[in-house]
Design a protein around this motif. Structure first.
Motif, PDB file in Angstrom:
ATOM      1  N   TYR A 101       0.848  -1.278  -0.089  1.00  0.00           N
ATOM      2  CA  TYR A 101       0.168  -0.131  -0.055  1.00  0.00           C
ATOM      3  C   TYR A 101       0.968   1.280  -0.054  1.00  0.00           C
ATOM      4  O   TYR A 101       0.260   2.266   0.025  1.00  0.00           O
ATOM      5  CB  TYR A 101      -0.954   0.030   1.220  1.00  0.00           C
ATOM      6  CG  TYR A 101      -1.982  -1.055   1.090  1.00  0.00           C
ATOM      7  CD1 TYR A 101      -2.908  -1.290   0.257  1.00  0.00           C
ATOM      8  CD2 TYR A 101      -2.050  -1.947   2.328  1.00  0.00           C
ATOM      9  CE1 TYR A 101      -3.781  -2.500   0.172  1.00  0.00           C
ATOM     10  CE2 TYR A 101      -3.021  -2.891   2.186  1.00  0.00           C
ATOM     11  CZ  TYR A 101      -3.945  -2.940   1.259  1.00  0.00           C
ATOM     12  OH  TYR A 101      -4.803  -4.026   1.434  1.00  0.00           O
ATOM     13  N   PHE A 158      -5.166   6.974  -2.515  1.00  0.00           N
ATOM     14  CA  PHE A 158      -6.479   6.686  -2.096  1.00  0.00           C
ATOM     15  C   PHE A 158      -7.400   7.819  -2.233  1.00  0.00           C
ATOM     16  O   PHE A 158      -6.864   9.131  -2.249  1.00  0.00           O
ATOM     17  CB  PHE A 158      -6.394   6.528  -0.443  1.00  0.00           C
ATOM     18  CG  PHE A 158      -5.751   5.025  -0.341  1.00  0.00           C
ATOM     19  CD1 PHE A 158      -6.443   3.855  -0.008  1.00  0.00           C
ATOM     20  CD2 PHE A 158      -4.276   4.903  -0.145  1.00  0.00           C
ATOM     21  CE1 PHE A 158      -6.006   2.666   0.173  1.00  0.00           C
ATOM     22  CE2 PHE A 158      -3.743   3.715   0.120  1.00  0.00           C
ATOM     23  CZ  PHE A 158      -4.558   2.637   0.297  1.00  0.00           C
ATOM     24  N   ARG A 174      -8.815   2.698  -4.021  1.00  0.00           N
ATOM     25  CA  ARG A 174      -7.421   2.436  -3.981  1.00  0.00           C
ATOM     26  C   ARG A 174      -6.901   2.374  -5.459  1.00  0.00           C
ATOM     27  O   ARG A 174      -7.438   1.548  -6.070  1.00  0.00           O
ATOM     28  CB  ARG A 174      -6.997   1.153  -3.175  1.00  0.00           C
ATOM     29  CG  ARG A 174      -5.461   0.814  -3.335  1.00  0.00           C
ATOM     30  CD  ARG A 174      -5.209  -0.539  -2.890  1.00  0.00           C
ATOM     31  NE  ARG A 174      -3.808  -0.969  -3.052  1.00  0.00           N
ATOM     32  CZ  ARG A 174      -3.390  -2.169  -3.425  1.00  0.00           C
ATOM     33  NH1 ARG A 174      -4.346  -2.856  -3.920  1.00  0.00           N
ATOM     34  NH2 ARG A 174      -2.004  -2.425  -3.651  1.00  0.00           N
TER      35      ARG A 174
END
Length: 568
Positions: A351, A356, A367
């Motif tokens: 991530y 986002f 995402r």
């Protein structure tokens, strides 16, 4: 100014005149749908990744719009209509605000943006953007028709919990051309160059050359990303659009309205979100001189959503200005809002530095993974679901959202920030603040394949046949399903025939929010008999019909969705 011409100029001008009238007219009638914000899911928000969880930090804020971190567990949060900057320490909202400014509040006016900049000498500058009241009374524009003083960017000093020593950096008009207090933007970011970046919409239908109207008035500072030093001076260096005011303020132009922007921590590139009217929400890579195309182009230019027939050659360019297509677009608007790059590995290395994005209509968190060069979005890796339909960089059907939906149920999202703890914080217009963090000490990359809100035709019938839970909660009401955007087949069954005194419960089986609103689009009395507000995916709305008659209804987000109730 470089004027681009074409053989279609006369027709285009006529279409623009029509569009100006129509867009103002339709905005008035569609506005309610745009501002029906998603509620928090009854059981709270969730994310797809099972090794992560959502934790509520606090609630009780009043229509919060933006946040900034002073330190770990120490947050300043702006409230749209109170004009207060609330101090949240260890999850507790402090009784005394850091400041209380007077704000105009109609539609999208209010206290909108905040950013912090810590100085080498220890001072902390706090930058606020807000629509300043015309008579020092909150909401006087809405209640008493008092014109606001302006859309303003101020710099304050943070001293002992208070914001002091205001300095006015930018003063822009807040008087709309269409009589409505919309499209004020307001997000602020401190760039890697330590300059202040402020995004502002076109403020109620202003149509200048900055909105690509060739024979319109000169740019007035609206409809773009503006850039100044932390002292409010013009940034020295290469001239982008021009060296005369206000062109020397613009970093980008041709922007309709935006509620989100952030700098890529890897490349320092600026990205933003942009709201379309009835089509074409966007994500853009914003470079110096970027022209987003409004009001002639929204979404991908090939789609011609604005029915202008315009191409990039028909836009108005100043200096080094140029047009670039969106990096991503939703055909059906979602009310796209905040944008944040997660500059942290605390949720897992998969991530780190992902983008986002939030929305206001559905309470969904999206995402995105960038390509290796980080100048575009990539759907070839990092996703557990089929991304084939997204190869065109466009959501043509709401169900194509599935691979990029990371979380749901947050309520209308207004801001996203990476906290000093490395976790992702999600601010909801409902008054809650959440953070996403590991559910345990073990972090893995995202692998969940759980879908959110997907409903097939077979499942729709199953929902109609198996409504025990809904019936038990709603006095054995007559069940119905919101299928999706499909004209008079959007609600099933349609029409619905019931007896006087019966209740209907509509279950949202689609992937995005819808409403059940009495009347039809453009009706002055739409919603007077019943109005569900936003029904998020997998939730329902019930209404008891006490009087006989025929009741037409529709979705205020998507007016082509229509249904009818016949009460004997």
């Amino acid at each position: 100014m470089l004027k681009k011409t074409s053989s279609k100029l006369f027709v285009l001008s006529a279409l623009c005149i029509f569009l100006l009238f129509y867009s103002n007219y339709s905005t008035i009638n569609l506005s309610y749908g745009a501002y029906a914000k998603a509620p928090v899911a009854p059981n709270g928000p969730t994310v797809k990744d099972k090794v992560l969880k959502v934790e509520k930090v606090t609630d009780g804020l009043e229509k919060p719009t933006s946040m900034a971190f002073l330190g770990p567990n120490d947050i300043l949060v702006t409230e749209k209509e109170t004009g207060k900057v609330m101090h949240v320490i260890d999850g507790q909202i402090q009784d005394t605000p850091a400041i209380d400014v007077s704000v105009a509040t109609d539609i999208e006016r209010g206290l909108l943006g905040i950013a912090l900049a810590k100085q080498p000498d220890g001072k902390i500058y706090v930058f606020l953007s807000y629509t300043e009241s015309g008579n020092d009374a909150d909401g006087s524009d809405f209640e008493d028709n008092v014109d606001p003083s302006g859309n303003r960017l101020y710099r304050y000093e943070y001293v002992d919990g208070q914001l002091e020593n205001p300095t006015l950096l930018l003063d822009l008009t807040a008087i709309p051309d269409n009589g409505r207090g919309e499209h004020n933007g307001g997000k602020i970011r401190i760039g890697p160059d330590n300059n202040v970046y402020y995004i502002v919409g076109e403020v109620g239908g202003h149509r200048t050359q900055a909105q690509n109207i060739e024979d319109g008035p000169e740019p007035n500072g609206l409809g773009g990303v503006l850039r100044v030093t932390q002292d409010g001076d013009i940034v020295k260096g290469d001239v982008i659009f021009g060296d005369e005011s206000p062109l020397n303020l613009y970093y980008a132009m041709g922007i309709r309205n935006s509620f989100g922007m952030d700098f890529d921590p890897v490349t320092s590139n600026l990205w933003d979100t942009e709201n379309g009217p009835t089509a074409g929400d966007e994500i853009n890579l914003v470079y110096p001189g970027f022209n987003s195309g409004w009001s002639l182009i929204q979404g991908f230019s090939k789609n011609d959503f604005m029915v202008t027939g315009a191409t990039p050659d028909d836009l108005v360019y100043f200096g080094k200005g140029s047009y670039s297509e969106p990096k991503f677009s939703w055909v059906t608007p979602i009310g796209v809002t905040a944008l944040e790059f997660l500059n942290s590995s605390k949720l897992g290395t998969g991530y780190q530095n992902n983008m986002f994005v939030g929305d206001i209509n559905n309470g969904l968190l999206y995402r995105f993974v960038l390509n290796e060069a980080r100048n575009d979005l990539s759907f070839d890796n990092g996703y557990a679901e089929n991304t084939g339909p997204l190869a065109d960089r466009e959501v043509n059907d709401p169900k194509e959202n599935q691979p990029i939906v990371f979380g749901q149920g947050f309520g209308g999202i207004t801001d996203l920030q990476t906290g000093p703890d490395g976790y992702l914080y999600v601010l909801s217009y409902t008054g809650s603040l959440f953070r996403i963090l590991p559910s345990s000490g073990n972090i893995t990359n995202w692998t969940s394949t759980a879908s959110i809100g997907t409903t097939t035709k077979g499942q729709q019938q199953e929902q109609l046949d198996n409504n025990d839970q809904i019936n038990s909660q709603n006095d054995n009401s007559v069940p119905a399903v919101i299928v999706g955007i499909n004209g008079d087949s959007s609600y099933s069954p349609n029409p619905i025939s019931i007896e006087k005194g019966q209740t209907i419960t509509w279950y949202n089986g689609d992937t995005i929010s819808h409403t059940v609103t009495s009347g039809q689009d453009n009706d002055k009395d739409a919603g007077e008999v019943f109005d569900s507000g936003a029904i998020i995916s997998n939730q329902y709305f019930s209404f008891k019909f006490d009087d006989s008659g025929e009741y037409q209804y529709y979705c205020i987000y998507h007016p082509s969705m229509v249904g009818e109730v016949k009460v004997d």
